[in-house]
Design an enzyme around this catalytic site. Structure first.
Site, PDB file in Angstrom:
ATOM      1  N   GLN A  49      -5.244  -0.646  -4.589  1.00 36.15           N
ATOM      2  CA  GLN A  49      -5.970  -1.722  -5.266  1.00 36.15           C
ATOM      3  C   GLN A  49      -6.775  -1.210  -6.453  1.00 36.15           C
ATOM      4  O   GLN A  49      -6.838  -1.866  -7.500  1.00 36.15           O
ATOM      5  CB  GLN A  49      -6.886  -2.433  -4.265  1.00 36.15           C
ATOM      6  N   HIS A 106      -6.127  -5.835   3.294  1.00 36.95           N
ATOM      7  CA  HIS A 106      -5.160  -4.766   3.506  1.00 36.95           C
ATOM      8  C   HIS A 106      -4.698  -4.733   4.958  1.00 36.95           C
ATOM      9  O   HIS A 106      -5.508  -4.514   5.858  1.00 36.95           O
ATOM     10  CB  HIS A 106      -5.794  -3.423   3.122  1.00 36.95           C
ATOM     11  N   CYS A 118       0.842  -1.194   0.000  1.00 36.77           N
ATOM     12  CA  CYS A 118       0.000   0.000   0.000  1.00 36.77           C
ATOM     13  C   CYS A 118       0.882   1.252   0.000  1.00 36.77           C
ATOM     14  O   CYS A 118       1.759   1.391   0.849  1.00 36.77           O
ATOM     15  CB  CYS A 118      -0.890  -0.026   1.243  1.00 36.77           C
ATOM     16  N   GLU A 119       0.642   2.130  -0.936  1.00 33.67           N
ATOM     17  CA  GLU A 119       1.467   3.337  -1.043  1.00 33.67           C
ATOM     18  C   GLU A 119       1.186   4.337   0.078  1.00 33.67           C
ATOM     19  O   GLU A 119       1.977   5.241   0.308  1.00 33.67           O
ATOM     20  CB  GLU A 119       1.287   4.007  -2.401  1.00 33.67           C
ATOM     21  N   HIS A 120       0.090   4.175   0.795  1.00 33.09           N
ATOM     22  CA  HIS A 120      -0.244   5.129   1.850  1.00 33.09           C
ATOM     23  C   HIS A 120       0.451   4.825   3.172  1.00 33.09           C
ATOM     24  O   HIS A 120       0.771   5.738   3.926  1.00 33.09           O
ATOM     25  CB  HIS A 120      -1.764   5.163   2.076  1.00 33.09           C
ATOM     26  N   HIS A 121       0.659   3.533   3.470  1.00 37.10           N
ATOM     27  CA  HIS A 121       1.244   3.162   4.762  1.00 37.10           C
ATOM     28  C   HIS A 121       2.467   2.257   4.627  1.00 37.10           C
ATOM     29  O   HIS A 121       3.034   1.858   5.638  1.00 37.10           O
ATOM     30  CB  HIS A 121       0.199   2.457   5.639  1.00 37.10           C
ATOM     31  N   CYS A 176      -3.068  -2.484   6.319  1.00 34.49           N
ATOM     32  CA  CYS A 176      -3.244  -1.140   6.870  1.00 34.49           C
ATOM     33  C   CYS A 176      -4.606  -1.001   7.548  1.00 34.49           C
ATOM     34  O   CYS A 176      -4.789  -0.135   8.399  1.00 34.49           O
ATOM     35  CB  CYS A 176      -3.043  -0.067   5.802  1.00 34.49           C
TER      36      CYS A 176
END
Length: 194
Positions: A126, A154, A85-88, A156
């Protein structure tokens, strides 16, 4: 798995130095017995799980395009994927199913899995992963239409934040005749369940 590649030792060392710094920042001692080799192992793992940046999914797909002489719809179900995941910077993983209606050509089935890996092995979300796979298959060869279903879990959402252990996310993308003919989408969904 797919992308075992030789590592550039200088790059591994540079990434490892950052992991050592992170370990210190969170209160660990990167010199203690259990962690001495961790920064290098983590650097090599990071390069492996982001190997998609160093692949060309269109080239992969076009390596195995053949004349079509058969089915109305081709479906490859449950292609497993692992991504970050690019956010976390935490893993998400799941399964992708791809359907397409051939238009004089077909693709080698293993290439579909390699295309999924090429996009999944990057910092990703995703929704974009699903769309990229769909668009790439439509670009790689002539088709009447392409449809992609992706279900992922996920970490995250499971390990941090809302901590919902049983959650899963499903995304779809489609183009061509799957966009204009709802009965084709229904047929794809029915065939996925069979």
């Amino acid at each position: 798995m797919g992308f075992v590649e030789p590592h550039n030792e200088k790059l591994v060392e540079e990434i490892a130095s950052h992991y050592s710094a992170i370990l210190r920042l969170i209160g660990e001692d990167p010199e203690r017995e259990g962690l001495v080799k961790t920064p290098v192992r983590a650097a090599k793992a990071l390069l492996d799980i982001t190997s998609g940046y160093r692949t060309d999914p269109l080239k992969i797909a076009r390596q195995a395009i053949f004349e079509h002489c058969g089915s109305r719809m081709v479906i490859v179900k449950d292609i497993e994927f692992y991504s970050i995941c690019e956010h976390h910077i935490l893993p998400f993983f799941g399964k992708i199913s791809i359907g397409y209606i051939p238009k004089g050509k077909m693709i080698g089935l293993s290439k579909l899995a390699r295309v999924v890996d090429s996009f999944a092995r990057r910092l990703q979300v995703q929704e974009r992963l699903t769309s990229q796979v769909c668009s790439l298959i439509a670009e790689a060869m002539p088709t009447e239409g392409v449809i992609v279903s992706c279900t992922g879990e996920h970490l995250c959402m499971k390990m941090r934040g809302v901590e919902k252990q049983d959650s899963a996310t499903t995304t779809f993308d489609y183009c061509g005749s799957f966009e204009t003919d709802p009965s084709l989408r229904e047929e794809f969904m029915r065939l996925l369940k069979s």
